[in-house]
Design an enzyme around this catalytic site. Structure first.
Site, PDB file in Angstrom:
ATOM      1  N   GLY A  22       0.806  -1.215   0.000  1.00  0.00           N
ATOM      2  CA  GLY A  22       0.000   0.000   0.000  1.00  0.00           C
ATOM      3  C   GLY A  22       0.837   1.262   0.000  1.00  0.00           C
ATOM      4  N   ARG A  23       2.077   1.123   0.422  1.00  0.00           N
ATOM      5  CA  ARG A  23       2.973   2.287   0.454  1.00  0.00           C
ATOM      6  C   ARG A  23       4.382   1.855   0.057  1.00  0.00           C
ATOM      7  NH1 ARG A  23       4.278   1.745   6.862  1.00  0.00           N
ATOM      8  NH2 ARG A  23       3.322  -0.285   6.793  1.00  0.00           N
ATOM      9  N   GLY A  76      -0.072   6.194   1.176  1.00  0.00           N
ATOM     10  CA  GLY A  76       1.049   5.600   0.447  1.00  0.00           C
ATOM     11  C   GLY A  76       2.404   6.160   0.841  1.00  0.00           C
ATOM     12  N   ARG A 106      14.491  -0.656   1.014  1.00  0.00           N
ATOM     13  CA  ARG A 106      14.644  -1.899   1.755  1.00  0.00           C
ATOM     14  C   ARG A 106      15.159  -2.986   0.815  1.00  0.00           C
ATOM     15  NH1 ARG A 106       9.526  -3.761   5.175  1.00  0.00           N
ATOM     16  NH2 ARG A 106       8.579  -4.237   3.183  1.00  0.00           N
ATOM     17  N   ARG A 133       5.457 -13.188   1.380  1.00  0.00           N
ATOM     18  CA  ARG A 133       4.984 -13.392   2.742  1.00  0.00           C
ATOM     19  C   ARG A 133       4.067 -14.610   2.816  1.00  0.00           C
ATOM     20  NH1 ARG A 133       4.998  -7.613   4.103  1.00  0.00           N
ATOM     21  NH2 ARG A 133       6.153  -6.676   2.391  1.00  0.00           N
ATOM     22  N   ASP A 161       0.883 -11.355   7.048  1.00  0.00           N
ATOM     23  CA  ASP A 161       1.441 -10.538   5.967  1.00  0.00           C
ATOM     24  C   ASP A 161       2.794  -9.952   6.358  1.00  0.00           C
ATOM     25  OD1 ASP A 161      -0.459  -9.146   7.731  1.00  0.00           O
ATOM     26  OD2 ASP A 161       0.276  -7.347   6.734  1.00  0.00           O
ATOM     27  N   ASN A 162       3.160 -10.101   7.621  1.00  0.00           N
ATOM     28  CA  ASN A 162       4.455  -9.584   8.072  1.00  0.00           C
ATOM     29  C   ASN A 162       5.424 -10.719   8.400  1.00  0.00           C
ATOM     30  OD1 ASN A 162       3.569  -6.946   7.766  1.00  0.00           O
ATOM     31  ND2 ASN A 162       2.897  -6.763   9.886  1.00  0.00           N
ATOM     32  N   ASP A 181       9.303  -6.016   8.236  1.00  0.00           N
ATOM     33  CA  ASP A 181       8.296  -5.059   8.692  1.00  0.00           C
ATOM     34  C   ASP A 181       8.490  -4.653  10.149  1.00  0.00           C
ATOM     35  OD1 ASP A 181       7.184  -4.550   6.328  1.00  0.00           O
ATOM     36  OD2 ASP A 181       5.297  -5.586   6.656  1.00  0.00           O
TER      37      ASP A 181
END
Ligand code: AMP
Ligand code: MG
Length: 469
Positions: free
Chosen positions: A88-89, A122, A172, A179, A244-245, A254
């Site tokens: 999302g970002r 975002g 990153r 994931r 998701d992390n 994350d």
């Protein structure tokens, strides 16, 4: 612009439903805060001009060969299924093969809205970008598998987070950004082709010795058991272990409301959004198992027979406990100087942790002090510690092993917050100074390093951490 590194974007060749090709949204005035030269060399990046690096790692200029895309994924957030997550970002710029022959993702975080942004802007605020930079690089320096920080750039724009804050972009680097939730989304959509392509991709990329979904699940389970044992041995609390992390590569990913414990309390939970303590320090191995069970569920459609798959996958995930126990024993064994800890030594470790919890000892400093002659100062019940010490000394601990297993400094939450506050006010010096110290965590605490090992005073203690997104 030519970055020097050669891109080879394998994720972009996967089935189209797994991502959305998309360029970053340019920002007003990119300014480089920090660039990780060592990591850049590993990646084959040769550009060294700050202005050019700022343009590229703010997302204003695409490096040659990049194929930016937003990855789609779902996930269980605090136990609740959400099919609508995804980058999302963030954006994956592309992949490069590093100097060790490893494929690495280069991704931007805070690079603008995507189809997965929902109500978000975002963007990233400066604070979370600096926090992730400090903590991920410290984790790496302590030998923990983790995503890395390649660059931090100010955008010259403001973001609104209850108040106006400077905006920033973090670059990153990861073995991959795939994931548990990436698999879950494909399974939830009934997308067998996507699921199969994803599994083949992850096997080829991360677990070339694994055969089929069972081999894949077993390999990921083993890697997670190792990872969580390392977190535990450093007093690290991830804070948002949503599916998701959790990266299937076995890297920590994350860094949101994460923290290292100061006072040792196994129930420590710091995240402001973790009301039930689901992601407390002590719960992390159980949560990893819970997440792996979600991965297993997602992999079932790849198996010929559902009942047989459930039975086989259950056995594999039950194997986490044994793997974790041995990893825990090895890690905590090293912390007390025992290279080949036995089951009896495990009781010795538990006794020490019990004393530390009872006395509210500082997790990092108590272990760091063990090898010296002032260890008793870390405990209030000195008689109990003396008893423990006698039994421990009888096992002839190896100080060199302890020195490699017990960091002298960790990035303490109150110091991270102080560095962030200064940075927001325009002074980046505390961030840079702290980064130097926490990325050399096993060095002696001489000179300017000493204050970084001091636990927070009562009024400095940070009781709640925030995602800050
Ligand atoms: P997290 O658990 O912080 O990694 O984020 C969960 C989801 O929210 C992910 O899909 C993120 O991409 C998304 N997200 C978080 N912050 C923002 C933001 N400021 N704008 C858009 N999406 C966001
Ligand atoms: Mg996330």
């Amino acid at each position: 612009m030519n970055l020097g590194a050669k891109f080879d974007n394998s994720y972009a060749r996967l089935p189209a439903q797994l991502f959305t090709p998309l360029a970053p949204t340019p920002v007003a005035a990119p300014k480089l805060i920090r660039f990780n030269g060592d990591l850049a060399r590993e990646l084959g990046i040769t550009t060294s001009d700050d202005a050019q690096l700022a343009q590229i790692f703010a997302g204003n200029v695409a490096p040659d060969g990049a194929a930016p895309l937003a990855q789609a994924y779902g996930g269980h957030q605090f136990g609740n299924w959400n099919p609508g997550l995804g980058d999302g970002r963030a954006l994956l710029l592309g992949e490069v093969i590093d100097s060790h022959g490893q494929r690495r993702d280069i991704a931007l975080k805070g690079s603008g809205r995507t189809p997965y942004s929902r109500s978000g802007d975002g963007r990233a605020a400066l604070g979370p970008v600096l926090r992730e930079y400090l903590v991920s690089e410290a984790m790496h320096a302590m030998g923990v598998p983790t995503t890395r920080a390649l660059a931090a750039v100010l955008t010259g724009e403001q973001v609104w987070r209850e108040t106006a804050l400077p905006g920033a972009v973090l670059t990153r680097v990861a073995a991959s950004h795939i994931r548990v939730g990436t698999f879950q989304l494909a399974a939830a959509r009934g997308d067998l082709a996507g699921l199969k392509a994803l599994a083949d991709h992850v096997i080829a990329r991360h677990y070339p010795d694994a055969t089929g979904p069972e081999g894949l699940l077993a390999a990921i389970t083993a890697r997670q058991a190792e990872l969580i044992a390392q977190w535990m041995a450093l007093g690290f609390i991830h804070g948002v272990m949503n599916t998701d992390n959790m990266a299937v590569s076995g890297e920590t990913i994350d860094y949101g409301p994460c923290a290292f414990m100061d006072l040792f309390d196994p129930l420590t939970v710091l995240s402001s959004i973790d009301h039930g303590g689901r992601y407390a320090w002590r719960n992390q191995p159980d949560i990893a198992v819970w997440n792996l069970a979600q991965l297993a569920t997602a992999l079932i459609p790849l198996m010929p027979d559902r009942d047989a798959a459930v039975e086989s996958f259950t056995n594999i995930i039950n194997g986490f406990a044994e793997h974790y126990l041995l990893a825990w024993r090895r890690r905590f064994g090293a912390k007390i100087g025992l290279a080949e800890p036995t089951e009896a030594d495990q009781a010795l470790m538990s006794r020490l942790l019990g004393l530390m919890a009872q006395d509210g000892a500082d997790f990092t400093n108590a272990f760091a002090a063990l090898a010296g002659d002032k260890a008793q100062d870390q405990f209030t019940d000195r008689a109990a510690f003396a008893d423990w010490r006698r039994d421990w000394q009888a096992r002839v601990p190896d100080p060199a092993l302890m020195a490699r297993a017990n960091p002298q400094v960790i990035p303490r939450t109150h110091l991270i917050e102080a560095a962030i506050s200064a940075a927001i006010a325009g002074d980046l010096a505390p961030f840079h100074a702290m980064l130097e110290v926490v990325t050399d965590p096993f060095a002696p605490l001489t000179g300017a390093r000493a204050p970084y090992a001091r636990p927070p005073a009562e009024d400095e203690r940070v009781l709640r951490t925030f995602c800050g997104t």
